[in-house]
Design a protein around this motif. Structure first.
Motif, PDB file in Angstrom:
ATOM      1  N   THR A  25      -9.404  15.721   3.847  1.00 43.41           N
ATOM      2  CA  THR A  25      -9.541  14.312   4.231  1.00 43.41           C
ATOM      3  C   THR A  25     -10.583  14.171   5.338  1.00 43.41           C
ATOM      4  OG1 THR A  25      -7.172  14.117   3.814  1.00 43.41           O
ATOM      5  CG2 THR A  25      -8.251  12.256   4.891  1.00 43.41           C
ATOM      6  N   SER A  57      -0.273   4.263  -0.723  1.00 41.62           N
ATOM      7  CA  SER A  57      -1.206   5.392  -0.680  1.00 41.62           C
ATOM      8  C   SER A  57      -0.601   6.581   0.077  1.00 41.62           C
ATOM      9  CB  SER A  57      -2.498   4.938   0.003  1.00 41.62           C
ATOM     10  OG  SER A  57      -3.358   6.027   0.175  1.00 41.62           O
ATOM     11  N   LEU A 104      -7.044  -4.561   2.612  1.00 44.73           N
ATOM     12  CA  LEU A 104      -6.558  -3.357   3.295  1.00 44.73           C
ATOM     13  C   LEU A 104      -7.504  -2.991   4.429  1.00 44.73           C
ATOM     14  CD1 LEU A 104      -5.633  -1.120   0.192  1.00 44.73           C
ATOM     15  CD2 LEU A 104      -4.044  -2.331   1.707  1.00 44.73           C
ATOM     16  N   LEU A 164      -8.533   1.818   7.825  1.00 41.87           N
ATOM     17  CA  LEU A 164      -7.680   2.900   8.350  1.00 41.87           C
ATOM     18  C   LEU A 164      -6.570   3.300   7.386  1.00 41.87           C
ATOM     19  CD1 LEU A 164      -7.230   1.821  12.102  1.00 41.87           C
ATOM     20  CD2 LEU A 164      -9.156   2.961  11.012  1.00 41.87           C
ATOM     21  N   GLU A 165      -6.342   2.501   6.346  1.00 43.03           N
ATOM     22  CA  GLU A 165      -5.199   2.798   5.469  1.00 43.03           C
ATOM     23  C   GLU A 165      -5.617   3.073   4.022  1.00 43.03           C
ATOM     24  OE1 GLU A 165      -2.458  -0.495   4.651  1.00 43.03           O
ATOM     25  OE2 GLU A 165      -4.015  -1.953   5.115  1.00 43.03           O
ATOM     26  N   ILE A 166      -6.926   3.160   3.770  1.00 46.70           N
ATOM     27  CA  ILE A 166      -7.330   3.404   2.382  1.00 46.70           C
ATOM     28  C   ILE A 166      -7.468   4.899   2.123  1.00 46.70           C
ATOM     29  CG2 ILE A 166      -8.539   1.205   2.144  1.00 46.70           C
ATOM     30  CD1 ILE A 166     -11.173   2.926   2.385  1.00 46.70           C
ATOM     31  N   SER A 167      -7.212   5.272   0.889  1.00 38.00           N
ATOM     32  CA  SER A 167      -7.343   6.673   0.495  1.00 38.00           C
ATOM     33  C   SER A 167      -8.811   7.083   0.543  1.00 38.00           C
ATOM     34  CB  SER A 167      -6.820   6.856  -0.930  1.00 38.00           C
ATOM     35  OG  SER A 167      -7.162   8.144  -1.404  1.00 38.00           O
ATOM     36  N   HIS A 168      -9.048   8.319   0.977  1.00 37.22           N
ATOM     37  CA  HIS A 168     -10.421   8.824   0.960  1.00 37.22           C
ATOM     38  C   HIS A 168     -10.890   9.083  -0.467  1.00 37.22           C
ATOM     39  CE1 HIS A 168      -7.780  12.274   0.971  1.00 37.22           C
ATOM     40  NE2 HIS A 168      -8.747  13.072   0.624  1.00 37.22           N
ATOM     41  N   PRO A 185      -5.085   8.870   3.639  1.00 36.60           N
ATOM     42  CA  PRO A 185      -4.738   7.891   4.666  1.00 36.60           C
ATOM     43  C   PRO A 185      -3.877   6.780   4.089  1.00 36.60           C
ATOM     44  CG  PRO A 185      -7.063   8.451   4.782  1.00 36.60           C
ATOM     45  CD  PRO A 185      -6.517   9.123   3.579  1.00 36.60           C
ATOM     46  N   SER A 186      -3.020   6.232   4.923  1.00 34.72           N
ATOM     47  CA  SER A 186      -1.975   5.361   4.416  1.00 34.72           C
ATOM     48  C   SER A 186      -1.656   4.238   5.391  1.00 34.72           C
ATOM     49  CB  SER A 186      -0.728   6.198   4.154  1.00 34.72           C
ATOM     50  OG  SER A 186      -0.424   6.950   5.311  1.00 34.72           O
ATOM     51  N   ILE A 187      -0.711   3.430   4.969  1.00 33.02           N
ATOM     52  CA  ILE A 187      -0.343   2.235   5.734  1.00 33.02           C
ATOM     53  C   ILE A 187       0.029   2.574   7.187  1.00 33.02           C
ATOM     54  CG2 ILE A 187       2.062   2.410   4.946  1.00 33.02           C
ATOM     55  CD1 ILE A 187       2.116  -0.675   4.830  1.00 33.02           C
ATOM     56  N   ASN A 209       0.817  -1.216   0.000  1.00 28.75           N
ATOM     57  CA  ASN A 209       0.000   0.000   0.000  1.00 28.75           C
ATOM     58  C   ASN A 209       0.852   1.268   0.000  1.00 28.75           C
ATOM     59  OD1 ASN A 209      -1.952   1.934   0.333  1.00 28.75           O
ATOM     60  ND2 ASN A 209      -2.481   1.362   2.426  1.00 28.75           N
TER      61      ASN A 209
END
Lengths: 352, 352
Positions: free
Chosen positions: B235, A7, B33, B36-40, A10-12, A5
């Motif tokens: 975000t 990204s 995933l 908490l770690e995915i892109s908005h 929000p990210s890893i 990931n």
């Protein structure tokens, strides 16, 4: 398939943080209650907030007169809170560096409250470098800069010594490298890169710079209110603060900021070396200002785009698209990104 | 032991919401995933935001010119955004009802931006009733009220017809009862009672009342910016919006607002009947203004306090303490509270 990931946020975050925060959603601290349903005034959550504030204090080695706050609204709200708290109502004037889109957004908000002098800008060169060699005299209420420019992949390697309070948006490189944090008077960072999930913003502020503007500040926007209430002026984002605390605990457990910096530099070196070696790729920015967090690059051979994208996909690489304003690619290699994921990306780049 | 969570907020949510959101923290939508770690900006989250906005539109039966936003900062930030967006810069004037501490906080912020007339107040009677029979003429920029007063346990049973835009803080009774929501022009509610976890705030606004103040509004504080960006101006609190969506889905699945209202009235009736029957207890407020959400009451026999507290504890009752400003007890019986928990409380009350 394992997902890598990349990204930008929000990210890893560390896997441990996902596991522990999922557990807390089901049962927090063995209380029989979810972290989502407990009062922010409960003993257990007050302890979470206290520890989350204390850990930042320790990690940053902050002097006594600095305060740690967890607020809402992201850096975008800080763009506004900064001038509200620091720019004098009468004849207020601030010095800003325009090093990217987010810096420009900060400038836009400050202009609504006073005079803004842009003392350095790389806007005309598509933000491909960090402005340097500017002077800031003591006629300014404060100086503002952005330590890392997520979109363009540039990062300030050093910070100017100026005779006014220094404010810094560290959203995208907070806790990624050792710094003398006491050289700043105000630091803010949306959590959603290196610190935790989206929905909470870290603010570190030197109390000595506050209360000098002559302004009537709306309550939520006044740092002094949040300090007085120990970051509980109103209901904080309970879950988000807890997940941030888990991330901070993990950072300390894995060696703190120094060890994170070492890992980050190794990841960045691996990726930049490949970009420099590989004729198909180049960064958008000058070499000396490259970011250790966000590696923004373009593919110079458009005919290879389909193949590159396909091979990335097959390798489980996710979130590599560049920001919509710039295009190309962006590998965000935040604290929680393992070097193994960077190796996978490099091997796909080498396959072209 | 089963815990009966009467906390005033953050507060109980459906068990299904805890389970589904914990699962999403580990693996969101089978993506591999965490939420908490995915892109908005990812397709999956854009769909979440869209559905969360649409469901409110449907539940409230909102006309086309209303917009649904998910913002940060809680009702406390809305106390400020309301006058910023609605009070004229020149000669601005608003009518407020002072029905409790939170209403008073809203008034405090509005006063910083213009003239506030308090057209009704129960402050002198310790907020023990809802002010009524006031008049609001068309010289005001808007009218503001608080539908439910969490601390004192009072609730507006009807809303005045006034010739100016009507704004309502519904933080503690949103979605608890059927209302004609189009009688309001601005509704806001911190999610952490009936809607979801702390960290996200619902705003419903009629676009026709905006853009008329002559003010330069800071970007984050301007509803029009959030509308233009479809609630993604910056975000958003990704996890919190998702958990809110899960709560909204659960509300629809269990019969929508009408069915929730029926359940809420049954719970409140059970508890108020016991308070009225039992000589040891009484409410802080007048009968006609009692809240269906927060039942605030006092124990009239102080010598029984220790025993009552002990028996509550043994029964697994949690979060029953009154607000620190008022003392006594407060049973918050939000949408997700099952009647069985109220029965447990009533049986402890009967045991005295």
């Amino acid at each position: 398939m394992k997902i890598h990931n990349f990204s930008a946020g929000p990210s890893i975050l560390p896997k441990e943080v996902f596991e522990q925060s999922a557990q807390a959603v089901l049962d927090f601290n063995g209380s029989g209650l979810s972290i989502l349903e407990i009062s922010h005034r409960s003993k257990d959550f007050v302890a979470v907030m206290e520890e989350a504030r204390q850990r930042v204090r320790t990690l940053m080695q902050l002097p006594e007169h600095y305060h740690v706050l967890y607020l809402a609204g992201g850096a975008s709200l800080q763009f506004l809170m900064t001038p509200y708290n620091l720019m004098k109502e009468q004849g207020g004037k601030a010095a800003y560096v325009d090093s990217g889109s987010w810096a420009a957004n900060a400038i836009k908000e400050a202009k609504k409250l006073g005079t803004v002098d842009i003392v350095g800008s790389s806007k005309e060169k598509h933000y491909s470098y960090i402005p340097k060699d500017f002077t800031v005299d003591d006629s300014y209420d404060y100086f503002h800069c952005t330590s890392n420019n997520t979109i363009y992949g540039t990062q300030m390697q050093e910070f100017p010594k100026v005779p006014v309070p220094v404010c810094c948006d560290m959203s995208s490189d907070i806790f990624s490298r050792k710094l003398d944090f006491s050289q700043f008077d105000l630091i803010y960072a949306g959590a959603q890169k290196n610190m935790g999930p989206a929905g909470v913003t870290l603010v570190v502020v030197n109390e000595q710079i506050l209360g000098k503007t002559g302004r009537t500040i709306p309550s939520y926007l006044d740092y002094q209110n949040h300090i007085a209430k120990e970051s509980m002026f109103n209901t904080p984002p309970v879950f988000n603060v807890y997940a941030t605390l888990l991330t901070l605990r993990h950072l300390e457990k894995t060696g703190g900021i120094e060890a994170a910096e070492k890992r980050n530099r190794a990841k960045a070196e691996l990726l930049y070396n490949e970009i420099d070696r590989n004729d198909h790729f180049q960064t958008f920015c000058v070499k000396e200002d490259r970011s250790v967090m966000n590696v923004s690059f373009e593919l110079l051979s458009p005919e290879l785009k389909e193949m590159f994208d396909q091979r990335c996909k097959e390798a489980g690489i996710s979130g590599l698209n560049g920001h919509r304003s710039l295009g190309g690619y962006r590998a965000s290699i935040y604290n929680a990104m393992p070097i193994e994921s960077v190796e996978v990306l490099v091997s796909v780049m080498q396959s072209l």
